[in-house]
Design an enzyme around this catalytic site. Structure first.
Site, mmCIF file in Angstrom:
data_model
loop_
_atom_site.group_PDB
_atom_site.id
_atom_site.type_symbol
_atom_site.label_atom_id
_atom_site.label_comp_id
_atom_site.label_asym_id
_atom_site.label_seq_id
_atom_site.Cartn_x
_atom_site.Cartn_y
_atom_site.Cartn_z
ATOM 1 N N GLY A 1 -4.725 -0.466 5.321
ATOM 2 C CA GLY A 1 -4.594 -0.287 6.772
ATOM 3 C C GLY A 1 -5.881 0.199 7.426
ATOM 4 N N TYR A 2 -5.784 1.292 8.162
ATOM 5 C CA TYR A 2 -6.901 1.836 8.935
ATOM 6 C C TYR A 2 -7.786 2.785 8.120
ATOM 7 C CZ TYR A 2 -4.196 0.101 12.944
ATOM 8 O OH TYR A 2 -3.509 -0.698 13.824
ATOM 9 N N ASP B 1 7.664 6.015 7.862
ATOM 10 C CA ASP B 1 7.122 5.382 9.060
ATOM 11 C C ASP B 1 5.865 6.138 9.402
ATOM 12 O OD1 ASP B 1 7.679 3.146 10.903
ATOM 13 O OD2 ASP B 1 7.284 4.690 12.376
ATOM 14 N N GLY C 1 0.833 -1.208 0.000
ATOM 15 C CA GLY C 1 0.000 0.000 0.000
ATOM 16 C C GLY C 1 0.864 1.252 0.000
ATOM 17 N N LYS C 2 1.895 1.243 0.856
ATOM 18 C CA LYS C 2 2.795 2.400 0.934
ATOM 19 C C LYS C 2 3.621 2.542 -0.341
ATOM 20 C CE LYS C 2 4.170 2.429 5.747
ATOM 21 N NZ LYS C 2 5.392 2.276 6.549
HETATM 22 P P1 IMP Z 1 4.949 1.075 9.551
HETATM 23 O O1 IMP Z 1 5.209 2.506 9.193
HETATM 24 O O2 IMP Z 1 5.535 0.114 8.563
HETATM 25 O O3 IMP Z 1 5.315 0.791 10.961
HETATM 26 O O4 IMP Z 1 3.394 0.812 9.402
HETATM 27 C C1 IMP Z 1 2.476 1.818 9.557
HETATM 28 C C2 IMP Z 1 1.086 1.263 9.650
HETATM 29 O O5 IMP Z 1 0.238 2.406 9.896
HETATM 30 C C3 IMP Z 1 0.558 0.636 8.376
HETATM 31 O O6 IMP Z 1 0.729 -0.729 8.312
HETATM 32 C C4 IMP Z 1 -0.933 0.985 8.474
HETATM 33 O O7 IMP Z 1 -1.531 0.100 9.338
HETATM 34 C C5 IMP Z 1 -0.945 2.315 9.179
HETATM 35 N N1 IMP Z 1 -1.014 3.375 8.180
HETATM 36 C C6 IMP Z 1 -0.011 4.195 7.790
HETATM 37 N N2 IMP Z 1 -0.421 5.018 6.811
HETATM 38 C C7 IMP Z 1 -1.703 4.689 6.567
HETATM 39 C C8 IMP Z 1 -2.654 5.177 5.627
HETATM 40 O O8 IMP Z 1 -2.412 6.057 4.797
HETATM 41 N N3 IMP Z 1 -3.854 4.590 5.698
HETATM 42 C C9 IMP Z 1 -4.157 3.614 6.575
HETATM 43 N N4 IMP Z 1 -3.322 3.094 7.435
HETATM 44 C C10 IMP Z 1 -2.087 3.647 7.441
#
Ligand code: IMP
Length: 202
Positions: A157-158, A75, A18-19
């Site tokens: 994600g959320y 992050d 997604g990112k």
């Molecule tokens: P990390 O940065 O890899 O520790 O993960 C961040 C987590 O935050 C993701 O897996 C999502 O669950 C949540 N997150 C970050 N950005 C978004 C977004 O744009 N939409 C929804 N959830 C997000």
């Protein structure tokens, strides 16, 4: 004084599809070839930092060292006011090893039981690290409230429970271009572009 980015290639230091998709979209107007850490087979470093900034920098440095290329890490997470900022830097971990975000969203909702304050914000910190150890770091936030039940199948994600201020839709119902216009990641990205990329978009 910020360092200018002048390389033809960049690693997106993330294993989260997604990112990677969203950062790839944001980079599209710039003449830079973006390759993901997953596609390069780079290992996923352990996120041992206690802030978004520390974790973004740790991921960017790890990818830059391993690839020999400038690397951009994100992050990010959801901070819920009535939960003292949780899940915050633990947003991914709340979904467990199977990355079950229906479960993670349910945990947030359970935590809010009996509470009237449903304010939350997403935070994104972007770090661009070079193989020589230099790093540039930028934060973006988007504020809103939490809906229940989850709505929409777009985003990741959320997104299905987050309603940004000024909208009735959840990010899960947003068109991707509309999310890019207001999201925490887009705000951090705009700051990175202003500081490190030439004004003409090259
Ligand atoms: P990390 O940065 O890899 O520790 O993960 C961040 C987590 O935050 C993701 O897996 C999502 O669950 C949540 N997150 C970050 N950005 C978004 C977004 O744009 N939409 C929804 N959830 C997000």
């Amino acid at each position: 004084m910020h360092r200018r980015f002048a390389d033809p290639k960049l690693v997106i230091a993330s294993h989260n599809p997604g990112k990677v998709r969203e950062i790839g979209d944001l980079l599209a107007p710039f003449s830079v070839e973006a390759v993901s850490a997953g596609a390069l087979g780079l290992p996923e470093p352990e996120e041992t930092g206690s802030t978004f900034e520390a974790n973004a920098e740790l991921k960017a440095h790890a990818a830059a060292r391993a690839s020999g290329l400038p690397s951009l890490a994100d992050d990010s997470g959801l901070c819920v006011v009535a939960l003292d900022g949780a899940p915050g830097i633990y947003s991914a971990r709340w979904a467990g090893p199977t990355k079950d975000f229906a479960l993670a969203m349910r945990k947030v909702e359970d935590g809010l039981a009996g509470k009237s304050d449903r304010r939350a914000h997403f935070v994104a910190v972007l770090s661009l690290a070079w193989p020589d150890g230099h790093v540039e770091t930028f934060r973006g936030e988007v504020h809103g409230t939490l809906a229940w039940p989850p709505r929409g199948t777009r985003g990741f994600g959320y997104d299905p429970i987050f309603v940004p201020t000024g909208s009735d839709l959840t990010f899960g119902e947003f068109d991707p271009a509309a999310k890019h216009a207001v999201s925490h990641r887009a705000v951090a990205f705009a700051r990175l572009i202003a500081a490190c990329f030439a004004a003409d978009g090259t």
